[in-house]
Every structure is written in C-alpha cells, then in structure tokens.
Enzyme design. Structure first.
Site, mmCIF file in Angstrom:
data_model
loop_
_atom_site.group_PDB
_atom_site.id
_atom_site.type_symbol
_atom_site.label_atom_id
_atom_site.label_comp_id
_atom_site.label_asym_id
_atom_site.label_seq_id
_atom_site.Cartn_x
_atom_site.Cartn_y
_atom_site.Cartn_z
ATOM 1 N N LYS A 230 0.796 -1.224 0.000
ATOM 2 C CA LYS A 230 0.000 0.000 0.000
ATOM 3 C C LYS A 230 0.834 1.282 0.000
ATOM 4 O O LYS A 230 0.278 2.378 0.023
ATOM 5 C CB LYS A 230 -0.983 -0.020 1.171
ATOM 6 C CG LYS A 230 -2.045 -1.097 1.018
ATOM 7 C CD LYS A 230 -3.028 -1.112 2.173
ATOM 8 C CE LYS A 230 -4.098 -2.185 1.978
ATOM 9 N NZ LYS A 230 -3.566 -3.554 1.902
ATOM 10 N N LYS B 195 -2.204 -0.238 10.461
ATOM 11 C CA LYS B 195 -2.354 -1.478 9.702
ATOM 12 C C LYS B 195 -1.076 -1.733 8.914
ATOM 13 O O LYS B 195 -0.273 -0.819 8.686
ATOM 14 C CB LYS B 195 -3.559 -1.407 8.759
ATOM 15 C CG LYS B 195 -3.537 -0.279 7.741
ATOM 16 C CD LYS B 195 -4.843 -0.260 6.958
ATOM 17 C CE LYS B 195 -4.924 0.944 6.018
ATOM 18 N NZ LYS B 195 -6.206 0.984 5.282
ATOM 19 N N SER C 285 -8.863 -6.459 5.768
ATOM 20 C CA SER C 285 -8.784 -5.668 7.005
ATOM 21 C C SER C 285 -8.133 -6.432 8.151
ATOM 22 O O SER C 285 -8.353 -6.122 9.323
ATOM 23 C CB SER C 285 -10.170 -5.165 7.434
ATOM 24 O OG SER C 285 -10.710 -4.300 6.471
ATOM 25 N N GLN D 19 -2.512 6.297 9.897
ATOM 26 C CA GLN D 19 -3.444 7.237 9.265
ATOM 27 C C GLN D 19 -4.375 7.833 10.319
ATOM 28 O O GLN D 19 -4.749 7.139 11.269
ATOM 29 C CB GLN D 19 -4.307 6.521 8.214
ATOM 30 C CG GLN D 19 -3.524 5.921 7.066
ATOM 31 C CD GLN D 19 -4.415 5.130 6.123
ATOM 32 O OE1 GLN D 19 -5.346 4.448 6.555
ATOM 33 N NE2 GLN D 19 -4.140 5.218 4.834
ATOM 34 N N PRO D 20 -4.767 9.087 10.161
ATOM 35 C CA PRO D 20 -5.810 9.611 11.039
ATOM 36 C C PRO D 20 -7.128 8.908 10.748
ATOM 37 O O PRO D 20 -7.419 8.552 9.597
ATOM 38 C CB PRO D 20 -5.879 11.094 10.660
ATOM 39 C CG PRO D 20 -5.400 11.138 9.244
ATOM 40 C CD PRO D 20 -4.358 10.056 9.130
ATOM 41 N N ARG E 69 -25.212 1.335 -3.426
ATOM 42 C CA ARG E 69 -25.095 2.791 -3.303
ATOM 43 C C ARG E 69 -24.986 3.388 -4.698
ATOM 44 O O ARG E 69 -24.415 2.788 -5.611
ATOM 45 C CB ARG E 69 -23.869 3.160 -2.472
ATOM 46 C CG ARG E 69 -23.496 4.635 -2.487
ATOM 47 C CD ARG E 69 -22.472 4.987 -1.415
ATOM 48 N NE ARG E 69 -23.149 5.335 -0.159
ATOM 49 C CZ ARG E 69 -22.509 5.686 0.958
ATOM 50 N NH1 ARG E 69 -21.184 5.709 1.004
ATOM 51 N NH2 ARG E 69 -23.192 5.989 2.045
ATOM 52 N N ARG F 262 -11.216 -1.674 -8.056
ATOM 53 C CA ARG F 262 -12.135 -1.162 -7.039
ATOM 54 C C ARG F 262 -11.481 0.031 -6.367
ATOM 55 O O ARG F 262 -10.343 -0.072 -5.894
ATOM 56 C CB ARG F 262 -12.464 -2.236 -6.008
ATOM 57 C CG ARG F 262 -13.722 -1.900 -5.197
ATOM 58 C CD ARG F 262 -14.012 -2.947 -4.142
ATOM 59 N NE ARG F 262 -13.250 -2.690 -2.928
ATOM 60 C CZ ARG F 262 -12.963 -3.601 -2.009
ATOM 61 N NH1 ARG F 262 -13.338 -4.863 -2.171
ATOM 62 N NH2 ARG F 262 -12.275 -3.275 -0.935
ATOM 63 N N GLU G 214 -8.105 3.079 -0.470
ATOM 64 C CA GLU G 214 -7.336 2.041 -1.144
ATOM 65 C C GLU G 214 -7.775 1.942 -2.597
ATOM 66 O O GLU G 214 -8.931 2.214 -2.939
ATOM 67 C CB GLU G 214 -7.521 0.674 -0.475
ATOM 68 C CG GLU G 214 -6.896 0.553 0.895
ATOM 69 C CD GLU G 214 -6.970 -0.862 1.447
ATOM 70 O OE1 GLU G 214 -7.199 -1.795 0.659
ATOM 71 O OE2 GLU G 214 -6.798 -1.027 2.655
ATOM 72 N N GLU H 263 -7.916 -1.115 -5.120
ATOM 73 C CA GLU H 263 -7.839 -2.573 -5.069
ATOM 74 C C GLU H 263 -7.770 -3.128 -6.489
ATOM 75 O O GLU H 263 -8.764 -3.133 -7.222
ATOM 76 C CB GLU H 263 -9.060 -3.139 -4.347
ATOM 77 C CG GLU H 263 -9.168 -2.712 -2.880
ATOM 78 C CD GLU H 263 -8.392 -3.652 -1.964
ATOM 79 O OE1 GLU H 263 -7.627 -4.488 -2.479
ATOM 80 O OE2 GLU H 263 -8.558 -3.538 -0.752
#
Length: 306
Positions: A99, A136, A143, A177-178, A231, A259, A274, A276
């Site tokens: 990442k 992470k 996840s 990350q925040p 959505r 994605r 992210e 993907e």
C-alpha cells in the site's frame, strides 16, 4: 463484430484463483459462473499455492480470493510472476499489494488519506496530541491486522505501541493514518470498474458500513465481516476514481477490474483509502447486470489473449 474467444484446446478454460480456505470460491464470485457457462467458458477454482495446478493449461487465470497471501507476500509476488495469462497481471500485483502505492498516487495529485510509514525496526514516537488513528500493515487483505486507536486513552496508547511492535517483529511495514470520523455516519464507498473494449468502465457502487471499532488484538480470521448495501455513486466520487485510475502505472487497458475505495475527508470531499487491483471483492450480487458485465469483461480479455 468480435466473436467470443475459442481456445485451440476447445472450450476456453479460466481459473479463478483462490486460497485453501475458500477452495469453492467466495459466494459472490460464484454468481458469474452461470453467465460464463452460457457463453461457453468453463471456470475452475484453483488454489494459488497448490503445487499440482498446471497454470499453463488455462486460457486465462483470474485473481479472485487468494486472501491468505499477506503473510507470504514475497512468495505470492514470485508466484504471480510465474503464471501465464494472469489477470490482473503480475506487474500490477507487485505494485498494488504494497500500500505504499498510496504515496505515488498522492504525489500524482490523487486526494488520499494522509499516511505515514514505519519500517521494521524503526522507532516510533506516538503522536503527543490526542485523536484517533488507524494502524495497519502495508501488505494486508480483508482488514486483517488493522486497528483503531483513541490516543486520549492510555490503554489505547499502549495497545497502539504493541501493534506496531508486533508488525515490526514480523518484518512488516506499518501504516499510520488519522481516523476520519465522517466514515462512522457515511460509511465507505467502493466504486467497481470492469473491462470493456477501450479499458475500464464504471459498473456499480456499494456502501460499506464502518468496520473499525477498536484496537487490533491479533489474528481474527481470513477477513473481517462487512456490512454491504448498494449505493449510487456521486459525481465527485466518480471524478476521484477516474483521477486514481488515470495514475495507474501502465494504464487501465491491462486490467480486468478495479475497485476504488473512498471515504469523506474532513471537508466532506472524497479521499482515497485504497485502490484494489489484486484480489478485491467485486460485490456483483449488489447490482443488476453486474454478473453479466463481469462475464463480458472476462471474455474481453480472452479475446485479447487469443
């Protein structure tokens, strides 16, 4: 008019790459089997680290659910480079499974969640200010090994430090990350793109409910359960997704799918969480026609390989 690919060995054979824990495929992926069969394409599940699989016997090898690779990343990348007709291809796998690509996309002007990196063995000073942070590994799936920490809580501060130590001792890079609180109400938007004649085309979008409720306390399964609903993508989300895909090294014509995962930033505008490109859930069960669109995308790449 383009005709469907026909293998010199007869009916086209496609492998859907998975892991031993999902040897019969994820239920969402099984939704595309009938549309492909109707087009004369045979699909077989194949476990990525099964030494008995002859990858060269397939006309196309489609990465779908090899979700146990994160702790064997180097092995997985080496395997990908050895597989003919892999899609998405090995160069994409190498780039996208770490990442740290987020830094490249940010430098290219894509709005991303602010991220810092802790290398294995590197000392890390917890931020003095309070606030919520996400920790992470830079290489992860589903996840796993991901936690949310409130640094106003002394117990969370201790757990955050332990999380970084645990990843460091395993030789893994940690992302910091925040935590962007708007996700609690808005959730995360995933925009799905599938291959077409000219490259990727938008297919559908879904909403993921907020997933991170607290610290990570160690292994908890192959992936964390997700709350998914359909959505409608907003224009500003589609715009960020297009900017993201435009920055992919080598372009999008090489891709079967993508994605783009977005959440609202502090100003309410979407930011990239992210991209993907390796083994994303495609959520084709949440949009009318999506299984057929995925089948068409696979045939598009079969025709290109013919």
């Amino acid at each position: 008019m383009t005709t469907d690919h026909q293998s010199t060995r007869g009916e086209p054979r496609v492998a859907f790459v998975t892991c031993a824990d999902l040897a019969d495929l994820d239920p969402d992926d099984r939704l595309v089997l009938a549309p492909l069969a109707a087009r004369g394409v045979a699909v077989e599940p194949a476990v990525w680290d099964d030494p008995d699989v002859d990858w060269s016997s397939y006309d196309l090898v489609v990465l779908r659910s090899p979700w146990d690779y994160a702790r064997r990343h180097d092995e997985f990348v080496t395997w990908a480079a050895s597989v003919p007709a892999l899609i998405n291809p090995a160069n994409v796998v190498r780039w996208n499974t770490d990442k740290r690509y987020l830094g490249e996309l940010s430098a290219a002007g894509v709005p991303t969640v602010p991220t810092s990196w802790i290398e294995p063995g590197e000392s890390w000073q917890l931020p003095a200010e309070t606030g919520e942070y996400v920790l992470k590994p830079a290489v992860s799936a589903g996840s796993q090994d991901t936690g949310r920490y409130d640094l106003a809580d002394p117990a969370h501060r201790d757990l955050a430090a332990a999380h970084v130590r645990r990843l460091s001792e395993a030789g893994r890079v940690t992302m910091v990350q925040p935590y962007l609180r708007a996700v609690d109400a808005e959730g995360e938007t995933a925009l799905l793109f599938l291959a077409g004649p000219e490259g990727l085309a938008f297919s559908h979008a879904i909403r993921k409910g907020p997933m991170l409720t607290g610290p990570d306390l160690g292994p908890d399964g192959l992936y964390k359960a997700e709350e998914i609903t359909a959505r409608t993508a907003r224009p500003e989300e589609l715009a960020v997704a297009e900017r993201t895909l435009a920055a992919v090294p080598g372009g999008t014509r090489q891709l079967l799918y993508a994605r783009v995962d977005l959440i609202p930033g502090p100003d309410g505008e979407p930011v990239l969480v992210e991209l993907e490109l390796t083994e994303p859930s495609l959520f084709i069960g949440y949009a009318d026609g999506a299984p057929d669109r995925l089948a068409t995308a696979i045939i598009t790449h079969l025709n290109r390989n013919a």
